[in-house]
Scaffold this motif. Structure first.
Motif, mmCIF file in Angstrom:
data_model
loop_
_atom_site.group_PDB
_atom_site.id
_atom_site.type_symbol
_atom_site.label_atom_id
_atom_site.label_comp_id
_atom_site.label_asym_id
_atom_site.label_seq_id
_atom_site.Cartn_x
_atom_site.Cartn_y
_atom_site.Cartn_z
ATOM 1 N N TRP A 108 -1.179 -2.293 9.555
ATOM 2 C CA TRP A 108 -0.826 -3.055 10.830
ATOM 3 C C TRP A 108 0.628 -3.511 10.686
ATOM 4 C CZ3 TRP A 108 -1.950 -8.990 11.382
ATOM 5 C CH2 TRP A 108 -1.658 -9.389 12.625
ATOM 6 N N VAL A 109 1.291 -3.068 12.046
ATOM 7 C CA VAL A 109 2.605 -3.508 11.985
ATOM 8 C C VAL A 109 2.504 -4.739 13.074
ATOM 9 C CG1 VAL A 109 4.925 -2.832 13.121
ATOM 10 C CG2 VAL A 109 3.411 -0.912 12.198
ATOM 11 N N ASN A 110 2.833 -5.727 12.095
ATOM 12 C CA ASN A 110 2.846 -7.045 12.665
ATOM 13 C C ASN A 110 4.137 -7.606 12.960
ATOM 14 O OD1 ASN A 110 2.193 -9.511 13.681
ATOM 15 N ND2 ASN A 110 1.097 -10.324 11.455
ATOM 16 N N ARG A 111 4.871 -7.078 14.053
ATOM 17 C CA ARG A 111 6.113 -7.713 14.592
ATOM 18 C C ARG A 111 6.293 -9.073 14.967
ATOM 19 N NH1 ARG A 111 9.713 -3.112 15.046
ATOM 20 N NH2 ARG A 111 8.461 -1.007 15.038
ATOM 21 N N LYS A 112 5.356 -9.580 15.360
ATOM 22 C CA LYS A 112 5.377 -10.878 15.992
ATOM 23 C C LYS A 112 5.016 -11.897 14.842
ATOM 24 C CE LYS A 112 4.893 -9.173 20.434
ATOM 25 N NZ LYS A 112 4.385 -9.220 21.871
ATOM 26 N N GLY A 113 4.477 -11.513 13.954
ATOM 27 C CA GLY A 113 3.912 -12.681 12.943
ATOM 28 C C GLY A 113 2.739 -13.471 13.253
ATOM 29 N N ALA A 114 2.053 -12.390 14.079
ATOM 30 C CA ALA A 114 0.524 -13.085 14.542
ATOM 31 C C ALA A 114 -0.481 -13.328 13.397
ATOM 32 C CB ALA A 114 -0.075 -12.047 15.524
ATOM 33 N N ALA A 115 -1.378 -13.966 13.826
ATOM 34 C CA ALA A 115 -2.452 -14.214 12.828
ATOM 35 C C ALA A 115 -3.474 -13.191 12.867
ATOM 36 C CB ALA A 115 -3.308 -15.489 13.134
ATOM 37 N N LEU A 116 -3.944 -12.638 11.814
ATOM 38 C CA LEU A 116 -4.959 -11.640 11.921
ATOM 39 C C LEU A 116 -6.348 -12.018 12.314
ATOM 40 C CD1 LEU A 116 -5.345 -8.661 11.329
ATOM 41 C CD2 LEU A 116 -5.950 -9.138 8.924
ATOM 42 N N GLN A 117 -6.968 -11.346 13.268
ATOM 43 C CA GLN A 117 -8.354 -11.921 13.639
ATOM 44 C C GLN A 117 -9.284 -11.628 12.649
ATOM 45 O OE1 GLN A 117 -8.589 -9.126 17.163
ATOM 46 N NE2 GLN A 117 -8.211 -10.675 18.308
ATOM 47 N N GLU A 118 -10.231 -12.644 12.447
ATOM 48 C CA GLU A 118 -11.142 -12.733 11.370
ATOM 49 C C GLU A 118 -12.048 -11.272 11.849
ATOM 50 O OE1 GLU A 118 -15.226 -15.312 10.259
ATOM 51 O OE2 GLU A 118 -13.263 -16.368 11.084
ATOM 52 N N GLY A 119 -12.371 -10.657 10.405
ATOM 53 C CA GLY A 119 -13.165 -9.692 10.591
ATOM 54 C C GLY A 119 -12.455 -8.270 10.603
ATOM 55 N N LEU A 120 -10.974 -8.316 10.697
ATOM 56 C CA LEU A 120 -10.251 -6.985 10.718
ATOM 57 C C LEU A 120 -9.551 -7.024 9.310
ATOM 58 C CD1 LEU A 120 -8.983 -7.346 14.311
ATOM 59 C CD2 LEU A 120 -10.786 -6.032 13.614
ATOM 60 N N GLU A 121 -9.558 -5.750 8.849
ATOM 61 C CA GLU A 121 -8.963 -5.643 7.471
ATOM 62 C C GLU A 121 -8.005 -4.353 7.444
ATOM 63 O OE1 GLU A 121 -11.964 -6.191 4.247
ATOM 64 O OE2 GLU A 121 -13.022 -7.603 5.388
ATOM 65 N N PRO A 122 -6.658 -4.407 7.559
ATOM 66 C CA PRO A 122 -6.164 -3.501 7.546
ATOM 67 C C PRO A 122 -5.794 -3.405 6.056
ATOM 68 C CG PRO A 122 -4.766 -5.118 8.331
ATOM 69 C CD PRO A 122 -6.194 -5.730 8.202
ATOM 70 N N ILE A 123 -5.384 -1.948 5.460
ATOM 71 C CA ILE A 123 -5.212 -1.761 3.960
ATOM 72 C C ILE A 123 -3.750 -2.453 3.789
ATOM 73 C CG2 ILE A 123 -6.605 0.285 4.090
ATOM 74 C CD1 ILE A 123 -4.067 1.812 3.869
ATOM 75 N N ALA A 124 -2.999 -2.685 4.692
ATOM 76 C CA ALA A 124 -1.439 -3.130 4.489
ATOM 77 C C ALA A 124 -0.883 -3.997 6.076
ATOM 78 C CB ALA A 124 -0.589 -2.369 4.137
ATOM 79 N N VAL A 125 -0.250 -4.778 5.674
ATOM 80 C CA VAL A 125 0.539 -5.508 6.834
ATOM 81 C C VAL A 125 1.957 -5.348 6.711
ATOM 82 C CG1 VAL A 125 0.864 -7.451 8.290
ATOM 83 C CG2 VAL A 125 -1.473 -6.847 7.347
ATOM 84 N N ILE A 126 2.655 -4.581 7.734
ATOM 85 C CA ILE A 126 3.879 -4.760 7.407
ATOM 86 C C ILE A 126 4.836 -5.352 8.796
ATOM 87 C CG2 ILE A 126 4.190 -2.630 6.096
ATOM 88 C CD1 ILE A 126 4.579 -0.879 8.072
ATOM 89 N N ASP A 127 6.039 -5.743 8.576
ATOM 90 C CA ASP A 127 6.837 -6.344 9.713
ATOM 91 C C ASP A 127 7.415 -5.425 10.760
ATOM 92 O OD1 ASP A 127 6.395 -8.856 8.651
ATOM 93 O OD2 ASP A 127 8.082 -8.762 7.648
ATOM 94 N N ASP A 128 7.645 -4.176 10.219
ATOM 95 C CA ASP A 128 8.089 -3.167 11.276
ATOM 96 C C ASP A 128 8.115 -1.730 10.291
ATOM 97 O OD1 ASP A 128 10.714 -2.601 9.502
ATOM 98 O OD2 ASP A 128 11.468 -4.426 10.607
ATOM 99 N N LEU A 129 8.471 -0.633 10.953
ATOM 100 C CA LEU A 129 8.251 0.632 10.063
ATOM 101 C C LEU A 129 9.466 1.011 9.194
ATOM 102 C CD1 LEU A 129 7.286 3.194 12.954
ATOM 103 C CD2 LEU A 129 5.752 1.872 11.287
ATOM 104 N N SER A 130 10.342 0.017 9.237
ATOM 105 C CA SER A 130 11.287 0.375 8.098
ATOM 106 C C SER A 130 10.791 -0.095 6.676
ATOM 107 C CB SER A 130 12.645 -0.541 8.150
ATOM 108 O OG SER A 130 12.135 -1.851 8.114
ATOM 109 N N ALA A 131 9.570 -0.731 6.718
ATOM 110 C CA ALA A 131 8.785 -1.359 5.436
ATOM 111 C C ALA A 131 7.808 0.019 5.010
ATOM 112 C CB ALA A 131 8.191 -2.538 5.685
ATOM 113 N N PHE A 132 7.661 0.909 5.971
ATOM 114 C CA PHE A 132 6.591 2.105 5.834
ATOM 115 C C PHE A 132 7.215 3.141 4.780
ATOM 116 C CE2 PHE A 132 3.843 5.444 6.748
ATOM 117 C CZ PHE A 132 2.354 4.860 6.952
ATOM 118 N N PRO A 133 6.341 3.467 3.539
ATOM 119 C CA PRO A 133 6.946 4.331 2.776
ATOM 120 C C PRO A 133 6.966 5.954 3.512
ATOM 121 C CG PRO A 133 4.753 3.840 2.048
ATOM 122 C CD PRO A 133 5.220 2.915 3.262
ATOM 123 N N THR A 134 7.957 6.576 3.311
ATOM 124 C CA THR A 134 8.215 8.007 3.896
ATOM 125 C C THR A 134 7.956 8.911 2.910
ATOM 126 O OG1 THR A 134 10.451 8.000 3.756
ATOM 127 C CG2 THR A 134 9.210 7.075 5.987
#
Length: 134
Positions: A108-134
């Motif tokens: 989940w790319v959480n650019r806005k710092g939103a709260a994660l909805q209950e019951g949803l489970e991403p394997i990772a949360v990042i602020d933007d794609l620059s944090a994504f390993p290439t």
């Protein structure tokens, strides 16, 4: 309305997106899964270059996110199993909810710092794609 949609389809990507997409495309098969139609997505992807193996749209699947039908269509079109997919998404309900029913892994790319909805489970949360390993 057509003029507004035309402008929206040409909104530039976030600054880090082109370089991350290009780097990922060197070693991975990439495909956007879009809640839009083919023409709109084509405008959105303009300027990113030939980095996508194919595209998947709601128009093609005749289903919109969070309907798992869109993701099922994507799996069939791409010829992959859910375990072979890592979906990178900004939408919580639209992407995470639809993917979770099929067992797709989601970052989940959480650019806005939103709260994660209950019951949803991403394997990772990042602020933007620059944090994504290439």
């Amino acid at each position: 309305m057509a003029a507004v949609l035309g402008r929206l389809s040409r909104v530039p990507p976030f600054a880090e997106v082109p370089s991350v997409i290009e780097a990922l495309a060197r070693n991975h098969r990439l495909s956007p899964i879009s809640n839009t139609d083919d023409d709109f997505l084509a405008g959105t992807l303009e300027g990113l270059g030939p980095v996508f193996a194919t595209t998947v749209t709601a128009e093609q699947a005749r289903a919109y996110k969070s309907n798992p039908g869109l993701f099922q269509f994507a799996l069939r079109k791409l010829g992959v199993d859910p375990a072979d997919v890592l979906h990178v998404a900004q939408g919580t309900f639209s992407d995470l909810a639809g993917c979770s029913t099929l067992g797709l892994r989601v970052v989940w790319v959480n650019r806005k710092g939103a709260a994660l909805q209950e019951g949803l489970e991403p394997i990772a949360v990042i602020d933007d794609l620059s944090a994504f390993p290439t």
